[in-house]
Motif scaffolding. Structure first.
Motif, mmCIF file in Angstrom:
data_model
loop_
_atom_site.group_PDB
_atom_site.id
_atom_site.type_symbol
_atom_site.label_atom_id
_atom_site.label_comp_id
_atom_site.label_asym_id
_atom_site.label_seq_id
_atom_site.Cartn_x
_atom_site.Cartn_y
_atom_site.Cartn_z
ATOM 1 N N ALA A 109 47.340 37.277 36.373
ATOM 2 C CA ALA A 109 46.481 37.926 37.356
ATOM 3 C C ALA A 109 47.087 39.670 37.770
ATOM 4 O O ALA A 109 48.187 39.542 38.545
ATOM 5 N N ALA A 110 46.153 39.920 37.873
ATOM 6 C CA ALA A 110 46.386 41.707 38.548
ATOM 7 C C ALA A 110 45.035 42.344 39.062
ATOM 8 O O ALA A 110 43.259 41.458 38.641
ATOM 9 N N ALA A 111 45.032 43.377 39.594
ATOM 10 C CA ALA A 111 43.766 43.537 40.905
ATOM 11 C C ALA A 111 43.200 44.752 40.788
ATOM 12 O O ALA A 111 44.796 45.530 40.968
ATOM 13 N N GLY A 119 47.186 46.402 40.006
ATOM 14 C CA GLY A 119 48.700 46.547 39.454
ATOM 15 C C GLY A 119 48.831 45.141 39.688
ATOM 16 O O GLY A 119 47.993 44.014 39.924
ATOM 17 N N LEU A 120 49.711 43.952 39.236
ATOM 18 C CA LEU A 120 50.015 42.882 38.923
ATOM 19 C C LEU A 120 49.958 42.661 40.412
ATOM 20 O O LEU A 120 50.324 42.652 41.590
ATOM 21 N N ALA A 121 49.337 41.075 40.725
ATOM 22 C CA ALA A 121 49.055 39.952 41.743
ATOM 23 C C ALA A 121 51.119 39.395 41.934
ATOM 24 O O ALA A 121 51.496 39.080 40.837
ATOM 25 N N ASP A 122 51.340 39.622 43.029
ATOM 26 C CA ASP A 122 52.544 38.479 43.669
ATOM 27 C C ASP A 122 51.639 37.256 43.491
ATOM 28 O O ASP A 122 50.696 36.879 44.374
ATOM 29 N N PRO A 123 53.051 35.722 42.624
ATOM 30 C CA PRO A 123 52.503 34.295 42.760
ATOM 31 C C PRO A 123 51.682 34.342 43.953
ATOM 32 O O PRO A 123 52.668 34.629 45.160
ATOM 33 N N GLY A 124 50.656 33.859 44.528
ATOM 34 C CA GLY A 124 49.789 33.589 45.442
ATOM 35 C C GLY A 124 49.114 34.739 46.302
ATOM 36 O O GLY A 124 48.823 33.502 47.838
ATOM 37 N N ALA A 125 49.581 35.642 45.917
ATOM 38 C CA ALA A 125 49.084 36.957 46.534
ATOM 39 C C ALA A 125 47.161 36.595 46.622
ATOM 40 O O ALA A 125 46.949 36.193 45.486
#
Length: 196
Positions: free
Chosen positions: A31-33, A68-74
């Protein structure tokens, strides 16, 4: 629709966009945002993009939205704001998030990008991260709407259909082009159907 008052446009988008998207990741997908920054101050509505440095390992030299990429659980919205702060120096509290556009899946890189639209009501002083950002680009929304077209594009030996925006400052295409087309459709319906 393009000439509408920025606050009316914000209200229109708030009614259309998803305030809290629930994202299900396909297998082997990250996942990215990204943030689609809309400058609402006079003289006209503008959209902000970044020009990536030529030294980056992925998408070097391309025009993109900050993200950018999301950190796990973010939270994905928090990821978009964090990345915009890291890349451009945007203060998260200065960005009024109005919701998310449909996610864009980049099948080649295995990333699901969730774009968030955010309004800034005063023009910020950008402080680009020199390691990642070669330049900050602002394009009037009306100019972007006129420039967009859907056509076949060749890249890295592959041909595919994508949205292209030839702007003074470079070519917007790929995932960024699809996100921009989705945003423009939300604004005034000038593209029918979903981006490819």
């Amino acid at each position: 629709m393009v000439g509408m008052d920025p606050e009316r446009l914000r209200d229109r988008l708030r009614a259309l966009l998803d305030p809290a998207p629930a994202v299900t990741l396909p297998p082997r997908t990250s996942a990215a945002a990204v943030l689609v920054p809309v400058l609402g101050a006079a003289p006209e509505l503008r959209i902000v993009f970044t020009k990536r440095t030529d030294t980056l390992s992925r998408h070097a030299g391309e025009i993109s939205f900050p993200g950018g990429l999301a950190d796990p659980g973010a939270e994905l919205a928090a990821t978009a704001l964090r990345e915009a702060q890291e890349e451009l120096g945007l203060v998260p509290s200065d960005v009024e998030l109005v919701g998310s556009l449909p996610p864009v899946h980049t099948q080649v890189t295995g990333i699901l990008i969730v774009p968030f639209v955010g309004f800034l009501w005063t023009d910020p002083l950008f402080t680009p991260n020199e390691a990642e950002i070669a330049g900050v680009l602002e394009f009037p929304l009306a100019t972007l709407i006129k420039a967009g077209r859907l056509q076949e594009f060749r890249y890295d030996g592959r041909a595919f259909e994508t949205y292209l925006y030839e702007m003074d400052g470079g070519l917007i295409w790929g995932a960024t082009g699809r996100i921009l087309a989705s945003f423009i459709e939300a604004v005034d319906g000038s593209f029918s159907g979903k981006p490819p």
